[in-house]
Design an enzyme around this catalytic site. Sequence first.
Site, PDB file in Angstrom:
ATOM      1  N   TRP A   1       4.326  -6.263  -0.107  1.00 39.93           N
ATOM      2  CA  TRP A   1       2.930  -5.841  -0.042  1.00 39.93           C
ATOM      3  C   TRP A   1       2.337  -5.796  -1.445  1.00 39.93           C
ATOM      4  O   TRP A   1       1.149  -6.040  -1.642  1.00 39.93           O
ATOM      5  CB  TRP A   1       2.822  -4.488   0.664  1.00 39.93           C
TER       6      TRP A   1
ATOM      7  N   GLU B   1      -2.148  -8.492   6.125  1.00 41.22           N
ATOM      8  CA  GLU B   1      -0.827  -8.183   6.672  1.00 41.22           C
ATOM      9  C   GLU B   1      -0.115  -9.460   7.099  1.00 41.22           C
ATOM     10  O   GLU B   1       1.087  -9.611   6.902  1.00 41.22           O
ATOM     11  CB  GLU B   1      -0.923  -7.200   7.849  1.00 41.22           C
TER      12      GLU B   1
ATOM     13  N   TYR C   1      -3.093   2.751  -3.996  1.00 41.38           N
ATOM     14  CA  TYR C   1      -3.194   2.328  -2.599  1.00 41.38           C
ATOM     15  C   TYR C   1      -2.734   3.449  -1.667  1.00 41.38           C
ATOM     16  O   TYR C   1      -3.405   3.779  -0.686  1.00 41.38           O
ATOM     17  CB  TYR C   1      -2.366   1.057  -2.396  1.00 41.38           C
TER      18      TYR C   1
END
Length: 196
Positions: free
Chosen positions: A56, A48, A26
Amino acid sequence: MSADNSPPPDNRSRCPWAKGEQYVLYHDQEWGVPVHDDRLLFEYLILEGAQAGLSWETVLKKRENYRAAFDNFEPAVVAKYKARKQAALLLNPGIIRNRLKIASAVKNAQAFLDVQAEFGTFDAYIWKFVNGKPLQNKIREPGDVLAKTAESDAMSKDLKRRGFNFVGSTICYAFMQAVGMVNDHFVSCFRHLELK
């Protein structure tokens, strides 16, 4: 992401948080890369918001499930989700099963379409908060990383005014980092210069 989903075998310097295969991929391929595609901007906005209160990494692990569950984050489709579809999503173990976050995704899709109608694209609207180009920060140590800024405050306030949910300033700043509106790669990280 790369076809084989494996990080490059190297010893390049990365941001300290880029640990583990998923985070490295990522970090190296997505985080901080300027995004101007409306569908992808919507995806990041919803993810988000889903991440609020969680890590995350949790969201990254469920990302493909989210894409399947939320019709590849097509705003026009998500905006039409009725109670039955939202109830089905609450039973889906592949996503974060939070009633408020699921309802928020639908509401945000509707607000997203309104923004597109007003500005032509969500991209044209959202990038105005940084005058159309990524802000370049000089992060040298973890203490330099900000949780929110004047820009994310302004974005949050305006998104809320337009009917969006789960768009507090901290979420907006994380969104800005993810979609490349701000370059928060550490200066020691190989991606900082690549994205400058």
